[in-house]
Design a protein around this motif. Structure first.
Motif, PDB file in Angstrom:
ATOM      1  N   ALA A  75       0.946   4.191  -2.878  1.00 51.85           N
ATOM      2  CA  ALA A  75       0.764   5.610  -2.555  1.00 51.85           C
ATOM      3  C   ALA A  75       1.924   6.460  -3.058  1.00 51.85           C
ATOM      4  O   ALA A  75       1.748   7.651  -3.362  1.00 51.85           O
ATOM      5  CB  ALA A  75       0.601   5.785  -1.044  1.00 51.85           C
ATOM      6  N   ASN A 107      -7.280   6.465   8.590  1.00 53.66           N
ATOM      7  CA  ASN A 107      -8.682   6.136   8.342  1.00 53.66           C
ATOM      8  C   ASN A 107      -9.248   5.289   9.472  1.00 53.66           C
ATOM      9  O   ASN A 107     -10.387   5.484   9.913  1.00 53.66           O
ATOM     10  CB  ASN A 107      -8.816   5.385   7.017  1.00 53.66           C
ATOM     11  CG  ASN A 107      -8.355   6.203   5.833  1.00 53.66           C
ATOM     12  OD1 ASN A 107      -8.554   7.411   5.797  1.00 53.66           O
ATOM     13  ND2 ASN A 107      -7.731   5.552   4.864  1.00 53.66           N
ATOM     14  N   HIS A 111       0.157   4.428   6.317  1.00 53.90           N
ATOM     15  CA  HIS A 111      -0.556   5.700   6.351  1.00 53.90           C
ATOM     16  C   HIS A 111      -2.066   5.542   6.485  1.00 53.90           C
ATOM     17  O   HIS A 111      -2.741   6.460   6.972  1.00 53.90           O
ATOM     18  CB  HIS A 111      -0.242   6.497   5.083  1.00 53.90           C
ATOM     19  CG  HIS A 111      -0.506   5.745   3.815  1.00 53.90           C
ATOM     20  ND1 HIS A 111       0.264   4.656   3.425  1.00 53.90           N
ATOM     21  CD2 HIS A 111      -1.446   5.901   2.854  1.00 53.90           C
ATOM     22  CE1 HIS A 111      -0.198   4.186   2.287  1.00 53.90           C
ATOM     23  NE2 HIS A 111      -1.233   4.917   1.920  1.00 53.90           N
ATOM     24  N   ASN A 112      -2.615   4.396   6.089  1.00 53.70           N
ATOM     25  CA  ASN A 112      -4.064   4.209   6.146  1.00 53.70           C
ATOM     26  C   ASN A 112      -4.597   4.000   7.558  1.00 53.70           C
ATOM     27  O   ASN A 112      -5.816   3.947   7.746  1.00 53.70           O
ATOM     28  CB  ASN A 112      -4.472   3.042   5.248  1.00 53.70           C
ATOM     29  CG  ASN A 112      -4.339   3.399   3.779  1.00 53.70           C
ATOM     30  OD1 ASN A 112      -4.651   4.517   3.368  1.00 53.70           O
ATOM     31  ND2 ASN A 112      -3.862   2.462   2.971  1.00 53.70           N
ATOM     32  N   TYR A 130      -7.646  -1.076   7.534  1.00 57.04           N
ATOM     33  CA  TYR A 130      -7.230   0.212   8.092  1.00 57.04           C
ATOM     34  C   TYR A 130      -6.516   0.038   9.430  1.00 57.04           C
ATOM     35  O   TYR A 130      -5.600   0.803   9.749  1.00 57.04           O
ATOM     36  CB  TYR A 130      -8.433   1.133   8.295  1.00 57.04           C
ATOM     37  CG  TYR A 130      -9.035   1.698   7.037  1.00 57.04           C
ATOM     38  CD1 TYR A 130      -8.362   1.665   5.818  1.00 57.04           C
ATOM     39  CD2 TYR A 130     -10.305   2.277   7.063  1.00 57.04           C
ATOM     40  CE1 TYR A 130      -8.939   2.185   4.671  1.00 57.04           C
ATOM     41  CE2 TYR A 130     -10.884   2.809   5.913  1.00 57.04           C
ATOM     42  CZ  TYR A 130     -10.195   2.759   4.723  1.00 57.04           C
ATOM     43  OH  TYR A 130     -10.761   3.284   3.593  1.00 57.04           O
ATOM     44  N   GLU A 156       0.822  -1.212   0.000  1.00 56.50           N
ATOM     45  CA  GLU A 156       0.000   0.000   0.000  1.00 56.50           C
ATOM     46  C   GLU A 156       0.855   1.260   0.000  1.00 56.50           C
ATOM     47  O   GLU A 156       0.495   2.257  -0.646  1.00 56.50           O
ATOM     48  CB  GLU A 156      -0.943  -0.008   1.205  1.00 56.50           C
ATOM     49  CG  GLU A 156      -2.078  -1.006   1.065  1.00 56.50           C
ATOM     50  CD  GLU A 156      -3.069  -0.959   2.206  1.00 56.50           C
ATOM     51  OE1 GLU A 156      -4.202  -1.457   2.025  1.00 56.50           O
ATOM     52  OE2 GLU A 156      -2.730  -0.426   3.294  1.00 56.50           O
TER      53      GLU A 156
END
Length: 333
Positions: free
Chosen positions: A90, A318, A314-315, A308, A86
């Motif tokens: 990004a 969320n 970074h997620n 999440y 992920e």
């Protein structure tokens, strides 16, 4: 994630989530199964806190402190661990990924038809045949006795970069910075980090106005073998950041818990990240004896998006917003 992964919990990732950035935890029995990417890292990692990289220099050590030599150009990548995949996406480097683990298959934008790998049992000879410029490996692949399961691959001249799953938000930020530095994507990495930090600060500021400390039980594996988490996990840090109290914060890392402990703690809110049963909220509501718990009586049971809160990147912002809205809906939308 469509199935669970059995793993060793001794160090709650410390380093893989314990220390993952925090510190080491005493060895404990392995849970029957936990969702992928939220597992603890290998107990033999060389440091309890991954090294911090100089932001503009290309790293000469990975996040576990092992020396690495980066190729001049990176055009082909193998990513073994969805948290790293992920981040690569990004950073705009997803087109360079030629193989990824099977838990990365739900990541938007990942090319179809790339090689799919077993995250827990990687075929070293197959990786050598792929001959990528670099292989990123999370602590899940190292959650066993061998401190370097891809030794054959590195001996063949392929760069291996270990990125153990971190247990603190700050360590997650350094993971992103490291991956960006490896990929010569410093500016993009700093943009991701700046956005994370701005959102964290926004949430902290809102939390300063909260006077009611609600208690939270976070479940990562359901009955009959119930698992939750304590300190030295970034989820515990997230709960505390919004001004709430994790009822098992006195435990270290991932912890097996009993019904009696839940009943005695009597949490105000229950959050589950379980996604491998049909209706985890209904299952919790119908557990024998749990009707006496305040959260059950009030219907304050919520399901967090598994990816999440289970993937250290970074997620998690969320996931943090979901947790905040569940615990303090009057303050967070």
């Amino acid at each position: 994630m469509r199935k669970l992964i059995s793993i060793f919990l001794g160090l709650i990732c410390v380093l893989l989530l314990a220390a993952c950035a925090g510190g080491t935890a005493p060895a404990t029995p392995s849970p029957p199964s936990l969702p992928a990417e939220i597992t603890p890292a290998s107990p033999d990692t060389p440091t309890s806190e991954p090294p911090v990289q100089e932001s503009r220099n290309r790293p000469d050590v990975d996040r576990e402190g092992f020396a690495i030599t980066l190729p001049d150009e990176i055009n082909t990548i193998v990513s073994i661990g969805p948290s790293v995949t992920e981040v690569l996406m990004a950073l705009g480097k997803g087109d360079k990924i030629i193989a990824a683990d099977r838990f990365s298959d739900d990541i938007p934008g990942l090319a179809e038809g790339i090689a799919v790998l077993d995250l827990l049992l990687v075929d070293a000879e197959y990786l050598i045949r792929l001959n990528p410029d670099i292989i990123f490996v999370t602590g899940l692949t190292r959650a066993r006795d061998d401190d370097n399961p891809l030794r054959l691959v590195s001996d063949a001249g392929i760069t291996i970069a270990y990125v153990p799953t971190s247990v603190s938000i700050e360590a997650i930020i350094e993971d992103i910075r490291f991956i960006a530095a490896v990929m010569d994507a410093h500016d993009m990495g700093e943009n991701i980090i700046s956005d994370m930090q701005a959102q964290l600060e926004e949430i902290r500021q809102i939390a300063t106005a909260i006077t009611e400390s609600r208690t939270v039980y976070f479940e990562i594996s359901p009955a009959p073998s119930i698992w939750s988490l304590g300190s030295n996990t970034f989820i515990n840090e997230m709960i505390e950041l919004i001004g709430a109290v994790n009822i098992f914060s006195d435990k270290d890392g991932w912890a097996s818990v009993a019904d009696e402990a839940l009943l005695q703690a009597n949490p105000d809110v229950i959050i589950t990240s379980v996604n491998f049963i049909d209706n985890p909220i209904e299952e919790i509501m119908n557990r024998p004896g749990w009707g006496a718990i305040t959260a059950v009586q009030n219907g304050d049971i919520f399901q967090a998006t598994t990816n999440y809160v289970n993937r250290a990147n970074h997620n998690i912002i969320n996931g943090l917003r979901e947790i905040a809205a569940a615990v303090y809906p009057d303050y967070f939308q």
